[in-house]
Design a protein around this motif. Structure first.
Motif, PDB file in Angstrom:
ATOM      1  N   GLY A 200      -0.273 -13.538  -0.535  1.00 55.38           N
ATOM      2  CA  GLY A 200       1.151 -13.488  -0.855  1.00 55.38           C
ATOM      3  C   GLY A 200       1.747 -12.226  -0.276  1.00 55.38           C
ATOM      4  O   GLY A 200       1.148 -11.146  -0.339  1.00 55.38           O
ATOM      5  N   LYS A 201       2.926 -12.343   0.321  1.00 57.31           N
ATOM      6  CA  LYS A 201       3.505 -11.193   1.007  1.00 57.31           C
ATOM      7  C   LYS A 201       3.721  -9.998   0.090  1.00 57.31           C
ATOM      8  O   LYS A 201       3.487  -8.851   0.468  1.00 57.31           O
ATOM      9  N   GLY A 202       4.176 -10.261  -1.136  1.00 58.99           N
ATOM     10  CA  GLY A 202       4.380  -9.150  -2.053  1.00 58.99           C
ATOM     11  C   GLY A 202       3.085  -8.466  -2.439  1.00 58.99           C
ATOM     12  O   GLY A 202       2.948  -7.244  -2.340  1.00 58.99           O
ATOM     13  N   ALA A 203       2.115  -9.260  -2.878  1.00 63.21           N
ATOM     14  CA  ALA A 203       0.824  -8.685  -3.260  1.00 63.21           C
ATOM     15  C   ALA A 203       0.154  -8.020  -2.069  1.00 63.21           C
ATOM     16  O   ALA A 203      -0.459  -6.943  -2.209  1.00 63.21           O
ATOM     17  N   ASN A 204       0.257  -8.626  -0.895  1.00 69.18           N
ATOM     18  CA  ASN A 204      -0.340  -8.018   0.295  1.00 69.18           C
ATOM     19  C   ASN A 204       0.254  -6.650   0.586  1.00 69.18           C
ATOM     20  O   ASN A 204      -0.467  -5.684   0.872  1.00 69.18           O
ATOM     21  N   GLN A 205       1.570  -6.559   0.540  1.00 68.13           N
ATOM     22  CA  GLN A 205       2.211  -5.263   0.809  1.00 68.13           C
ATOM     23  C   GLN A 205       1.816  -4.229  -0.229  1.00 68.13           C
ATOM     24  O   GLN A 205       1.585  -3.056   0.097  1.00 68.13           O
ATOM     25  N   ALA A 206       1.721  -4.660  -1.483  1.00 72.16           N
ATOM     26  CA  ALA A 206       1.324  -3.717  -2.541  1.00 72.16           C
ATOM     27  C   ALA A 206      -0.096  -3.211  -2.321  1.00 72.16           C
ATOM     28  O   ALA A 206      -0.367  -2.006  -2.416  1.00 72.16           O
ATOM     29  N   VAL A 207      -1.015  -4.119  -2.009  1.00 72.09           N
ATOM     30  CA  VAL A 207      -2.404  -3.714  -1.792  1.00 72.09           C
ATOM     31  C   VAL A 207      -2.530  -2.850  -0.547  1.00 72.09           C
ATOM     32  O   VAL A 207      -3.264  -1.847  -0.545  1.00 72.09           O
ATOM     33  N   ALA A 208      -1.819  -3.213   0.521  1.00 69.14           N
ATOM     34  CA  ALA A 208      -1.901  -2.425   1.748  1.00 69.14           C
ATOM     35  C   ALA A 208      -1.486  -0.983   1.495  1.00 69.14           C
ATOM     36  O   ALA A 208      -2.158  -0.040   1.939  1.00 69.14           O
ATOM     37  N   ALA A 209      -0.381  -0.794   0.785  1.00 66.04           N
ATOM     38  CA  ALA A 209       0.082   0.564   0.504  1.00 66.04           C
ATOM     39  C   ALA A 209      -0.870   1.283  -0.442  1.00 66.04           C
ATOM     40  O   ALA A 209      -1.206   2.459  -0.244  1.00 66.04           O
ATOM     41  N   ALA A 210      -1.339   0.581  -1.484  1.00 66.55           N
ATOM     42  CA  ALA A 210      -2.237   1.204  -2.460  1.00 66.55           C
ATOM     43  C   ALA A 210      -3.547   1.620  -1.817  1.00 66.55           C
ATOM     44  O   ALA A 210      -4.087   2.692  -2.125  1.00 66.55           O
ATOM     45  N   ARG A 211      -4.066   0.802  -0.924  1.00 68.37           N
ATOM     46  CA  ARG A 211      -5.348   1.121  -0.298  1.00 68.37           C
ATOM     47  C   ARG A 211      -5.236   2.360   0.587  1.00 68.37           C
ATOM     48  O   ARG A 211      -6.224   3.072   0.817  1.00 68.37           O
ATOM     49  N   LEU A 212      -4.040   2.642   1.069  1.00 70.83           N
ATOM     50  CA  LEU A 212      -3.828   3.844   1.877  1.00 70.83           C
ATOM     51  C   LEU A 212      -3.626   5.085   1.019  1.00 70.83           C
ATOM     52  O   LEU A 212      -3.643   6.207   1.533  1.00 70.83           O
TER      53      LEU A 212
ATOM     54  N   ASP B 293      -7.444  -2.590  -6.752  1.00 66.32           N
ATOM     55  CA  ASP B 293      -6.784  -1.656  -5.843  1.00 66.32           C
ATOM     56  C   ASP B 293      -5.779  -0.765  -6.555  1.00 66.32           C
ATOM     57  O   ASP B 293      -4.972  -0.089  -5.916  1.00 66.32           O
ATOM     58  N   LYS B 294      -5.834  -0.783  -7.900  1.00 71.42           N
ATOM     59  CA  LYS B 294      -5.039   0.131  -8.732  1.00 71.42           C
ATOM     60  C   LYS B 294      -3.529  -0.072  -8.577  1.00 71.42           C
ATOM     61  O   LYS B 294      -2.744   0.886  -8.669  1.00 71.42           O
ATOM     62  N   VAL B 295      -3.114  -1.327  -8.340  1.00 68.94           N
ATOM     63  CA  VAL B 295      -1.692  -1.659  -8.341  1.00 68.94           C
ATOM     64  C   VAL B 295      -1.238  -1.814  -9.788  1.00 68.94           C
ATOM     65  O   VAL B 295      -1.890  -2.481 -10.596  1.00 68.94           O
ATOM     66  N   ASP B 296      -0.116  -1.198 -10.139  1.00 67.28           N
ATOM     67  CA  ASP B 296       0.452  -1.293 -11.482  1.00 67.28           C
ATOM     68  C   ASP B 296       0.962  -2.714 -11.707  1.00 67.28           C
ATOM     69  O   ASP B 296       1.849  -3.189 -10.985  1.00 67.28           O
TER      70      ASP B 296
END
Length: 302
Positions: free
Chosen positions: A49-61, A87-90
């Protein structure tokens, strides 16, 4: 909207308002024509999912990220929650909806290119009231990242509430001038740029034309060609590192998540895009979407 903390000590770096899907992926030697059946690989299931993907991508960095979205009360919803938590996303504002969790049906060709059909499910139930209820969350980060796998009125409401809205116009669809004017930047690929403008052309010229539609800044991603960044100061073309593409699924989302984080850190547009290009290039070297997103140490410096 005034920042809640003028000293810059934000509770979060990025809030993502958007979709959470489960990706069902099959690799094929070629795609079927009309009425044709082809054999593919074993089915693989991945969080997406685009939203979850963007959240994980940023969190992993290394970003502090929250996701505002909806999933179903089903196994796919549990899978997504577990992966995002790793991935510690809130997830304080990831709520259940009276619908199945969204699903993306993905075929990956022999060159690593993908074709995707999305069944929105619970994502279509993310409403303007959800944005209103999360007003404090949206005020807690300098950047809100948006896409179009949730209803357009919800996206517009979130853009209005954001300090800075990074809007990936994907999947491509007509959007109101007000939303374009709130983008900083508007992020599109070449196909999406052509859809918005009604014509093709050199990427730099397309970026200038998109700016004239009202966004405060524009980014056009070019796949292996890198990206073009444009704002009032001019147009910059940023090349991509040369890599062997295994699977392009999620590369655009990784790019946007990385871009949002670096803008939240205070990078200028061109510098943020240059970093995001490297993240996108690192992503296509692995299979799947979130499974291929790099950590900060894995992103090669130029």
């Amino acid at each position: 909207m005034e920042p809640i903390d003028p000293t810059g000590e934000w509770p979060l770096d990025v809030v993502v308002v958007g979709s959470a899907n489960v990706d069902l992926v099959v690799r094929v030697d070629r795609r079927p024509g009309r009425g044709e059946t082809v054999l593919g690989s074993d089915l693989s299931t991945h969080p997406g999912g685009k939203g979850a993907n963007q959240a994980v991508a940023a969190a992993r960095l290394g970003a502090r990220v929250a996701l505002l979205g909806r999933v179903g009360a089903d196994g796919h919803g549990r899978l997504l929650r577990e992966s995002l938590e790793r991935d510690k996303v809130d997830l304080g504002h990831l709520r259940e909806a009276g619908a199945p969790t969204g699903v993306a049906l993905i075929t990956v060709g022999p060159e690593g290119d993908n074709s995707i059909i999305v069944s929105p499910g619970a994502n279509a139930r993310l409403e303007e009231q959800d944005v209103a209820d999360a007003a404090g969350l949206l005020r807690s980060a300098p950047v809100v990242s948006l896409q179009l796998e949730t209803p357009l009125p919800t996206v517009l409401a979130a853009a209005r509430a954001a300090h800075r809205a990074v809007f990936n116009l994907s999947p491509p669809a007509p959007v109101p001038d007000e939303l374009l004017a709130l983008c900083d930047p508007l992020v599109v690929n070449e196909h999406e740029a052509r859809m918005v403008l009604g014509a093709g052309g050199p990427p730099a010229e397309q970026a200038r034309a998109l700016l004239r539609l009202g966004p405060r800044s524009v980014v056009i991603t070019l796949g292996a060609g890198g990206a073009v960044a444009a704002d009032a100061s001019g147009v910059t073309t940023i090349p991509s590192p040369r890599v062997e593409a295994v699977d392009t699924t999620g590369a655009g989302d990784a790019f946007t998540g990385a871009l949002a984080w670096r803008l939240a850190r205070g990078d200028g547009l061109a510098d943020a895009v240059a970093f995001a290009v490297r993240v996108g290039a690192a992503t296509v070297r692995g299979a799947g979407a979130q499974s291929s997103f790099p950590t900060l140490s894995e992103v090669e410096e130029p």
